[in-house]
Structures are given as C-alpha cells and as structure tokens.
Design a protein around this motif. Sequence first.
Motif, short mmCIF file in Angstrom:
data_model
loop_
_atom_site.label_atom_id
_atom_site.label_comp_id
_atom_site.label_asym_id
_atom_site.label_seq_id
_atom_site.Cartn_x
_atom_site.Cartn_y
_atom_site.Cartn_z
N PRO A 1 16.61 -52.71 47.13
CA PRO A 1 16.35 -51.27 47.17
C PRO A 1 14.87 -50.93 47.37
O PRO A 1 14.55 -49.98 48.08
N ILE A 2 13.98 -51.73 46.77
CA ILE A 2 12.54 -51.45 46.91
C ILE A 2 12.12 -51.58 48.38
O ILE A 2 11.32 -50.80 48.89
N ALA A 3 12.70 -52.56 49.08
CA ALA A 3 12.38 -52.76 50.49
C ALA A 3 12.96 -51.63 51.33
O ALA A 3 12.34 -51.16 52.31
N ARG A 4 14.14 -51.17 50.95
CA ARG A 4 14.77 -50.05 51.68
C ARG A 4 13.93 -48.79 51.53
O ARG A 4 13.74 -48.04 52.48
N LEU A 5 13.42 -48.56 50.30
CA LEU A 5 12.60 -47.37 50.06
C LEU A 5 11.32 -47.45 50.91
O LEU A 5 10.93 -46.45 51.55
N ALA A 6 10.71 -48.63 50.93
CA ALA A 6 9.48 -48.80 51.72
C ALA A 6 9.75 -48.52 53.20
O ALA A 6 8.98 -47.82 53.86
N GLU A 7 10.86 -49.05 53.68
CA GLU A 7 11.23 -48.84 55.09
C GLU A 7 11.46 -47.37 55.39
O GLU A 7 10.98 -46.85 56.40
N SER A 8 12.18 -46.73 54.46
CA SER A 8 12.51 -45.32 54.67
C SER A 8 11.23 -44.47 54.69
O SER A 8 11.10 -43.57 55.52
N LEU A 9 10.29 -44.76 53.78
CA LEU A 9 9.04 -43.99 53.74
C LEU A 9 8.25 -44.20 55.03
O LEU A 9 7.64 -43.29 55.57
N LYS A 10 8.28 -45.45 55.50
CA LYS A 10 7.51 -45.76 56.70
C LYS A 10 8.09 -45.05 57.93
O LYS A 10 7.35 -44.53 58.76
N THR A 11 9.42 -45.00 58.01
CA THR A 11 10.01 -44.34 59.17
C THR A 11 9.91 -42.82 59.05
O THR A 11 9.83 -42.12 60.07
N GLN A 12 9.93 -42.31 57.80
CA GLN A 12 9.90 -40.85 57.64
C GLN A 12 8.53 -40.24 57.95
O GLN A 12 8.42 -39.42 58.84
N LEU A 13 7.51 -40.63 57.17
CA LEU A 13 6.22 -39.98 57.42
C LEU A 13 4.99 -40.77 57.01
O LEU A 13 3.88 -40.35 57.30
N TYR B 1 16.53 -46.34 42.80
CA TYR B 1 16.81 -46.24 44.23
C TYR B 1 16.87 -44.73 44.53
O TYR B 1 17.69 -44.02 43.95
N VAL B 2 15.98 -44.27 45.40
CA VAL B 2 15.86 -42.84 45.66
C VAL B 2 16.01 -42.56 47.15
O VAL B 2 15.40 -43.25 47.96
N GLU B 3 16.84 -41.59 47.47
CA GLU B 3 16.91 -41.13 48.86
C GLU B 3 16.14 -39.82 48.92
O GLU B 3 16.65 -38.77 48.56
N LEU B 4 14.89 -39.95 49.31
CA LEU B 4 13.95 -38.84 49.22
C LEU B 4 13.70 -38.22 50.58
O LEU B 4 13.54 -38.93 51.58
N ASP B 5 13.68 -36.89 50.59
CA ASP B 5 13.25 -36.19 51.80
C ASP B 5 11.73 -36.02 51.65
O ASP B 5 11.25 -35.03 51.08
N ALA B 6 11.01 -37.04 52.13
CA ALA B 6 9.56 -37.08 51.89
C ALA B 6 8.85 -35.90 52.55
O ALA B 6 7.89 -35.36 51.99
N ALA B 7 9.35 -35.48 53.72
CA ALA B 7 8.71 -34.38 54.43
C ALA B 7 8.84 -33.09 53.62
O ALA B 7 7.88 -32.32 53.50
N GLU B 8 10.02 -32.89 53.04
CA GLU B 8 10.25 -31.68 52.23
C GLU B 8 9.37 -31.71 50.98
O GLU B 8 8.77 -30.70 50.60
N MET B 9 9.26 -32.89 50.37
CA MET B 9 8.43 -33.02 49.17
C MET B 9 6.96 -32.76 49.52
O MET B 9 6.23 -32.13 48.75
N LEU B 10 6.56 -33.25 50.69
CA LEU B 10 5.16 -33.06 51.13
C LEU B 10 4.85 -31.58 51.32
O LEU B 10 3.81 -31.08 50.88
N SER B 11 5.81 -30.87 51.94
CA SER B 11 5.55 -29.44 52.17
C SER B 11 5.56 -28.69 50.84
O SER B 11 4.76 -27.78 50.63
#
Lengths: 322, 135
Positions: free
Chosen positions: A40-52, A104-114
């Motif tokens: 899960p930690i690797a998935r989170l890292a990947e997701s953050l990298k692809t998101q923003l 394990y978090v499915e985060l909308d990083a862009a929404e959190m950033l705004s």
Amino acid sequence: MIGAIIIGDETAAAEDTQSASRAGLCRRSWATVEALGKAPIARLAESLKTQLCDAVSVIVNDPPDGQDVRTTQTASVADLAAARFAEYKGDGFETVLVVRCGAYVELDAAEMLSFHGEQGSMVTRAFADDGPIDLWMVDPSVWPERIPLMAALLCTRPAIYRSKGYVNQLRNAHDFRRLVLDSFYSRCGLRPHGSEIKPRIWNGDGAQIDRSARVVAPAFIGRNVHISSECLITRGSNVESNSRVDFGTVVEDSSILPDSYVGIGLDLSHSIVDGQNLLNLQHNVNLEITDPVVMRKNTVSGGDRKSLASLESRQMALSSTE
Amino acid sequence: MLTSGPIVVMQVPEILNVKEVHNFMEELGPLLESNRPRVVLDCSQVRSMESAGVEMLLRCLEEVLKRDGDLKLASLSPEAEVILELMRVARVFETFQTCEDAVRSFNAIPADAVPQDTPWYANVFNELGVLKQAS
C-alpha cells in the motif's frame, strides 16, 4: 512545485529485531506488506506521483516488498524525513505533503491542495470518517526552522480536510484482510497487480497453477507463485509473490505473504501466513511454526532469483525520489 | 468379560516437538498397552506443536482404539486448536471444554443401560403406526 514525504512506521523501527520476531505478525507495519502484488505504501507513492507531486520520497526501515525505496538502518526515520523536508524547502517547493504511513488512503490530492490554498493555513490535515489520518499538507516557506517535523505536525492546529475517498487505517491484520477483500469486491480503487485470467481471478507474472488445482473467485495468485496439484484456493484468498502452496492444501479466506511455503495437506483458513509465522484471525492466535515441513520461508533457486530480479527491474515504476 | 482400568488424565507439554514427544511417550506408552485404556489428554498448556506431536496424538488414538479403549482431548488451548485444524485432524478427536467433562463422558452411557433386545428405531415405527391409524 509539490513534494511528498512518505514516512514508514516509526514504532516498528524502534523495536529490536528479536522482540519484533517474537511478536510475529501482530506488530507488522501493514502498509509496507505486499497486498495483491504491491505494498500500500508503494501504491500511495505512485498515486501521488501520477496525480500532482513532482517528487516523492519514501523513507522506511522495513522496505516495502518489491519496491526500491530509501531505507535507513542508522539514522531515525523522523530525522531523515526532517532532512528531506529541509531539502524540499531549500529547493523552493511550495507545498509538501507529509504522510506518516500506516493507512491506505485514496486521496484526491488536487482537491486537498486547493482546499489547503483556500484555507491559507500553514498546515492542513486529512480526516477520514473514523478520525484523523497521518497526512498533512505543509507550506515549507513559512515552516519554522529547528522544530522537529513530526512533533510539530502533531502539535500544530491544522485546517481540517475531510477526505471523501476510501481509507483503511491498516491498524491490524484484520484491516489488512479487509483491504484485500475490499479490492476483490471493488469497494476501493486498489486493483490487483496482475492479469485477470477469469472474472475476479488475478495472476501475477510467472504464476504456476497445477491443472488439478482449483482457484475459486475472488482470488489473487501473485508473481512466481506455485500452486501444486489438488490445492484449493478460495473465499477471497491471496497468495503473494514467490510463495508456494504444496499438494492438496486448502487456502480459505487467508493471505499468504511473499516468500512463504505452505506444506502438504493443510487446511489454512481465516489466517495470514508470513514465512513460519501464522496469525489465525478467528482464534486470534499468533503462532511461530517451527516445523519447516509445515511452513517456512520459501527459498528461491539461483535461476528463479535471476528471473525475479529482471522482472522487478522492469516493473519498478517508482524510484526513491524524483 | 471385559474390564477397564481407571481413566488416565495426562497433561500435554507446552511444546510438542520431536524431543518432547519422545519423553511424553515414555510416560504414556505403557498406559496405552493396558486393557481398554481410557485416556484424557489435557492440552491447556500447549503453545506449539510440530507434525511429530500431531502424529503422536494419532498414534495414541490408534493404539487405544485397537485395545477397545478411547482417547479424548480436553481444554484445548487456542494454539492447539489452530494447529489441529490446520493439520486436518481436529475432527478425528473427541474434544471437551474441561478434563472433568472428558472424564465424565467415559461414563455417560454405561453399555448395560442401553437395551440390547430392541433396535433404536423401534419407537419410530411405533409412532408411524399410530400416525397411520389416525389417518
């Protein structure tokens, strides 16, 4: 620029290896354990990298299975994280996402950033329905010097961002099994890392399943796993990479973690196996099986190891930083 | 006429590996050779059991059954329960919550208390006859 620091479990790091071994599976940091082909930690890292995120640093003591990340044996995880944070600050990053990984978090990083931008607060912390998540968004430019990063984050009064995505706190083995089942039944965005050979049955590369073995959906057979003849894998079980299930064994509602050997003619149910450690979730019993005929760490032959290494280098979607 | 000795209750060691199995069998072995041995094994202390331990339990059961006796397991620790389930032998043994329950079970239905002249299904046929007449 936006950076991210994902910090491994500090409590696990503080324990000596002997007591950790005695505690077996009860005290594992579940975020670093391979779940359906990837930790899960690797998935989170990947997701953050692809998101923003322009850069993602993962700092752990116990490296996640199948991933290349920055690991530490000498300096404390918190110290390394603070140093990385200072580097980001020096490099002029506007925002840094700090995640103390456990969940394990499915985060909308862009929404959190705004949201973080709108609030104008120095720190924004993500919250799930069942409480706070160890995930903060910080402005390094206004962050005071010489204050320990983690301690300050925990003390600072943050703006509260309510995460709408799926969150599994991964506090214990039950949560880990729940994450696997939630993925199988599409209750979260986590997808098994492999090809779906039949509806809800996934196979990793190099998985070998004997013709006489039965795999009942939903199930996951990981990379280089060997399922011997007359075996039955059923009721949401996952067998992670490089493991072997021997002749006639039934695996039901269980997870077999990477590099594990499960012996002949066994009935494994409601359990998690990691090498010679067995955690039965129904009876809440943690056992160390000393009999290698029954369970043990699965050893890989030289040839297999070589092919595994090449496979890993091909699949490595994430490097330690940048 | 068949006679049976006393019911033997024995504590199974905490760790049942090859060495402990050997020691335990030295103690238990002679008891199994008696006429109609009746044995209760108290498994409350078991924390770990290797395949040799499971094999020993099966061998003991085989021996007592050969001599028209019985072997029962009592006070299974969660660890023992998990191992026996894992090795698919949990259903082979009769298990009890406590040693007292296991001991009591040996005397639950004395053989001479069961009528030997009428079969167990005789009552069912009687009831069917009554039903037939009523209809």
